[in-house]
Design an enzyme around this catalytic site. Structure first.
Site, PDB file in Angstrom:
ATOM      1  N   LYS A   1       5.167   7.296  -6.996  1.00 20.13           N
ATOM      2  CA  LYS A   1       5.203   8.732  -6.748  1.00 20.13           C
ATOM      3  C   LYS A   1       5.378   9.565  -8.012  1.00 20.13           C
ATOM      4  CE  LYS A   1       4.557   8.501  -2.333  1.00 20.13           C
ATOM      5  NZ  LYS A   1       3.408   9.125  -1.652  1.00 20.13           N
TER       6      LYS A   1
ATOM      7  N   SER B   1       7.258  -1.886   1.563  1.00 20.95           N
ATOM      8  CA  SER B   1       5.850  -1.471   1.700  1.00 20.95           C
ATOM      9  C   SER B   1       4.959  -2.306   0.781  1.00 20.95           C
ATOM     10  CB  SER B   1       5.676   0.014   1.401  1.00 20.95           C
ATOM     11  OG  SER B   1       5.916   0.282   0.045  1.00 20.95           O
TER      12      SER B   1
HETATM   13  N1  PMP Z   1       5.417   2.716  -0.218  1.00 20.62           N
HETATM   14  C1  PMP Z   1       6.473   3.508  -0.409  1.00 20.62           C
HETATM   15  C2  PMP Z   1       7.785   2.863  -0.716  1.00 20.62           C
HETATM   16  C3  PMP Z   1       6.347   4.880  -0.317  1.00 20.62           C
HETATM   17  O1  PMP Z   1       7.417   5.667  -0.519  1.00 20.62           O
HETATM   18  C4  PMP Z   1       5.086   5.420   0.009  1.00 20.62           C
HETATM   19  C5  PMP Z   1       4.913   6.886   0.171  1.00 20.62           C
HETATM   20  N2  PMP Z   1       5.621   7.458   1.237  1.00 20.62           N
HETATM   21  C6  PMP Z   1       4.006   4.559   0.208  1.00 20.62           C
HETATM   22  C7  PMP Z   1       4.206   3.208   0.080  1.00 20.62           C
HETATM   23  C8  PMP Z   1       2.640   5.029   0.622  1.00 20.62           C
HETATM   24  O2  PMP Z   1       1.966   5.734  -0.376  1.00 20.62           O
HETATM   25  P1  PMP Z   1       1.055   6.944   0.049  1.00 20.62           P
HETATM   26  O3  PMP Z   1       1.984   8.050   0.492  1.00 20.62           O
HETATM   27  O4  PMP Z   1       0.315   7.304  -1.198  1.00 20.62           O
HETATM   28  O5  PMP Z   1       0.168   6.502   1.148  1.00 20.62           O
END
Ligand code: PMP
Length: 331
Positions: free
Chosen positions: A48, A290
Site C-alpha cells: 500500500k 492474504s
Molecule cells: N492483502 C492485504 C494484506 C491488504 O491489506 C490488501 C488491501 N486491502 C490486499 C491484499 C489486496 O490488495 P488490493 O486492495 O490492491 O486488491
C-alpha cells in the site's frame, strides 16, 4: 549510480524484489517456478506504500492538500492506514484513520506510533449501523464515511479522503510500478500472475500493464475469500456480492469485468494459512494471510502441466510480522 543517501523513506517506495521460492517448489514437488513479489520490502512494510505515495503526491500537485493544514483521512483494515500515517508523517500532514474492529491490535499501535489519530468504526454510530446492515461491507461503510466527510468539509474542515476503494490512482499506481516491475524483472517471461483481491487495485494495475505488453498471453489469476470468511483479512469477496459491492476496479456494466483476470479462485482458508506457514519454513519468507491465499492459488496453478518450467509471479502484499497476535502465527 544509485543514490546512497535518501532524503526520505518516500524515495524508497517500490522496486521490491522478485524471489524464487525454491524451497516451497521442492517441498511441494512443483514444476513451475514460483516467483514471489515481496512487498514487505516497501519502506513502511506493505504494497500500500505505492498507492498512498501516488495519491498524496498527485493531490499535492493538484493543490488539493497542504502540509500542516490538511488532515488526510482513510477508512482501512490496516495496511493503507499504516502507509497514510507514515507518509503523512514524512510529508507533514495530520492523519485520521477509521479502523475496522477486529483488525490486529499491532496495526492500531503502529498507526498511533506514526502520530495518526485512530478512530474505531464502533465509535462512529452511523458507520457501525451501515456495517451491521450490510454484513460488514467495506464499500457501504465507505459510502457512509464519505458523506460524513463531505458534511465536515462543508462545515469548513480541511480534510482529504484518500479513498483507496474508488480512487483511480490506486490501479494506476500499480500499473505504473508493480506491473511494470514484474514485466521488466522477468524480462517479459511471465506465464501467470496471481494476486489476492481487496480494492482490486493491485490486480487491475498489474493486468492492465501486462496486457498492454503482451495482449493477454500472461494469464492473470485472482484469489478472493469466501463471502462468509472472516479469517482472511485485507481481502474481499467480489463474485458473490451485490453489484454495489464490486470494487470499481473490477466493475463494468454493473457486473464483474472479464477484462482483468482469466480465472478466480475462492480461497480455502486453511489452505491459505498453511501456505503462509509453509513458505516461512521453506524459504524464510514471513508473510500475512492474504499472501498465503495468493500462494495457495499459485500452488493450484503450478500443478497444471501448461505451467511446467514457466514463471508464475505471486504477489505477497505484506509481512507476517503484522499478524503475530492473530491465529496465523499466534500460539
Ligand atoms: N492483502 C492485504 C494484506 C491488504 O491489506 C490488501 C488491501 N486491502 C490486499 C491484499 C489486496 O490488495 P488490493 O486492495 O490492491 O486488491
Amino acid at each position: 549510480m544509485s543514490k546512497k543517501i535518501h532524503d526520505s523513506l518516500a524515495e524508497l517506495v517500490g522496486h521490491t524484489p522478485l524471489v524464487r521460492l525454491h524451497g516451497y517448489e521442492e517441498k511441494l514437488g512443483l514444476k513451475a517456478h514460483i516467483l514471489a513479489k515481496v512487498e514487505y520490502f516497501n519502506p513502511i512494510g506493505s504494497i500500500k506504500d505505492r498507492i498512498v505515495l501516488r495519491i498524496i503526491e498527485e493531490a499535492e500537485k493538484a493543490g488539493k492538500i497542504k502540509p500542516g493544514k490538511t488532515t488526510l483521512v482513510e477508512y482501512t483494515s490496516g495496511n493503507t492506514g499504516i502507509a497514510v500515517s507514515a507518509i503523512g508523517a514524512i510529508k507533514g500532514y495530520k492523519v485520521r484513520i477509521y479502523l475496522q474492529d477486529g483488525v490486529s491490535h499491532e496495526r492500531l499501535l503502529v498507526m498511533k506510533a506514526f502520530g495518526a489519530d485512530v478512530t474505531k468504526i464502533s465509535e462512529v454510530p452511523e458507520l457501525q449501523d451501515a456495517l451491521a446492515a450490510t454484513n460488514n461491507d467495506f464499500v457501504a461503510a465507505t459510502n457512509i464515511l464519505k458523506q460524513h466527510i463531505r458534511d465536515r468539509q462543508a462545515a469548513g474542515d480541511d480534510i482529504y479522503f484518500v479513498d483507496q476503494m474508488i480512487n483511480p490512482l490506486n490501479p494506476v499506481a500499480h500499473h505504473d510500478t508493480t506491473g511494470k516491475e514484474i514485466w521488466e524483472d522477468t524480462e517479459g517471461n511471465v506465464a501467470a500472475v496471481v494476486a489476492s483481491v481487496g480494492t482490486a487495485g493491485t490486480i487491475r494495475g498489474i493486468a492492465d500493464y501486462i496486457h498492454e505488453k503482451n495482449g493477454g498471453k500472461t494469464k492473470i489469476f485472482a484469489v478472493e475469500p469466501a463471502e462468509t470468511d472472516t479469517k482472511l483479512t485485507g481481502i474481499h469477496n467480489f463474485t458473490e456480492v451485490p453489484a454495489e459491492r464490486i470494487p470499481p476496479s473490477l466493475k463494468e456494466d454493473g457486473g464483474v469485468t472479464k477484462k482483468v483476470f482469466d480465472e478466480v479462485f475462492v480461497a480455502d482458508t486453511d489452505g491459505a494459512f498453511d501456505a503462509a506457514r509453509t513458505v516461512a519454513k521453506t524459504d524464510g519468507v514471513l508473510v500475512g494471510n492474504s499472501s498465503g491465499a495468493a500462494l495457495w492459488g499459485a500452488t493450484i496453478i503450478a500443478k497444471r502441466e501448461e505451467f511446467a518450467g514457466k514463471n508464475i509471479v505471486v504477489v505477497f502484499p505484506d509481512t507476517g510480522l503484522r499478524y503475530l497476535s492473530t491465529t496465523l502465527f499466534g500460539e
